[in-house]
Design a protein around this motif. Structure first.
Motif: not given
Ligand code: 6PG
Length: 224
Positions: A95-108
């Motif tokens: 379950h990687r964090v999708r770091g390529e997204l904007p930070p709040t989208e990745a966190a959500d």
């Protein structure tokens, strides 16, 4: 919220102990959250040799930098190179964090995956400033009590981090801390009152086990 301090003669021995604990966690299976940084890399490499079957493990990250997975700063990339790519049986889930997204989208997106997840094992480091995961001194993320993951704005690179409630719900938390530069932070984290100025001091398993693995250098400011 007990803390077990284990001081090893060398960083190598501390890393070996971390690898053995991680290997045992992999054999038990469950949800395992890992950290980035340089300290745990030898422990990950050894754990992959000690326990090459991670088919009962779901792998998560305690924090991630908001960069693509192939970026040199990516914690996903670090764990993939030092551990996941060295296994004979792959993790059940990564379950990687999708770091390529904007930070709040990745966190959500990470938050949505974390619903109902209770970690069986979390491996954490500590920065010289006393941060752990990407919970930095006196940052608002340290006070987050509702969400499981939040975005963290930083001058160098934005990050996504697990929050304290989800960390302290873990069954086993292991800190791996080596080197003289960490001694002041280790003393504040493990031998002083909990303080948001040293987020690592706030992270203890609420009903399970917290182990701090240090070498002598990192333990140098701890009371005898
Ligand atoms: C990160 C890590 C971070 C790390 C500490 C210690 O994203 O960098 O998750 O929390 O554990 O900064 O890093 P070192 O092991 O490199 O000292």
């Amino acid at each position: 919220m007990t803390l077990e301090l284990r001081v090893s003669a060398s960083a190598e021995t501390a890393c070996r102990e971390a690898a053995e604990l991680l290997a045992a966690a992999a054999e038990r299976g469950g949800h395992v959250a890992l950290s980035g940084g340089s300290t745990p890399v030898p422990a990950y490499e050894l754990a992959a040799r000690l326990a090459p079957d991670w088919s009962r493990v779901e792998v998560w990250w305690a924090d991630e930098r908001c960069v693509p997975p192939d970026d040199p700063q990516s914690n996903y990339g670090l764990v993939r190179r030092s551990l996941l790519d060295r296994l004979t049986r792959d993790a059940a889930a990564v379950h990687r964090v999708r770091g390529e997204l904007p930070p709040t989208e990745a966190a959500d997106a990470y938050e949505a995956k974390l619903v109902d997840v209770v970690f069986d094992f979390v491996l954490l480091g500590i920065g010289p400033d006393g941060h752990t995961a990407s919970l930095f001194p006196n940052d608002p993320a340290v006070d987050e009590l509702r969400r499981r993951a939040v975005a963290v704005q930083r001058a160098d690179v934005d990050r996504v981090t697990l929050t304290i409630p989800v960390l302290i719900a873990a069954e086993t938390i292991v800190f791996l801390v080596t080197g003289e530069e960490k001694a002041p932070a280790a003393a504040r984290a493990f031998a002083a009152e909990p303080d948001p100025a040293t987020p690592a001091s706030l992270v203890r398993s609420a009903s399970g086990t917290t182990i701090a693995l240090l070498d002598r250098a990192a333990a140098g400011h701890l009371p005898n």
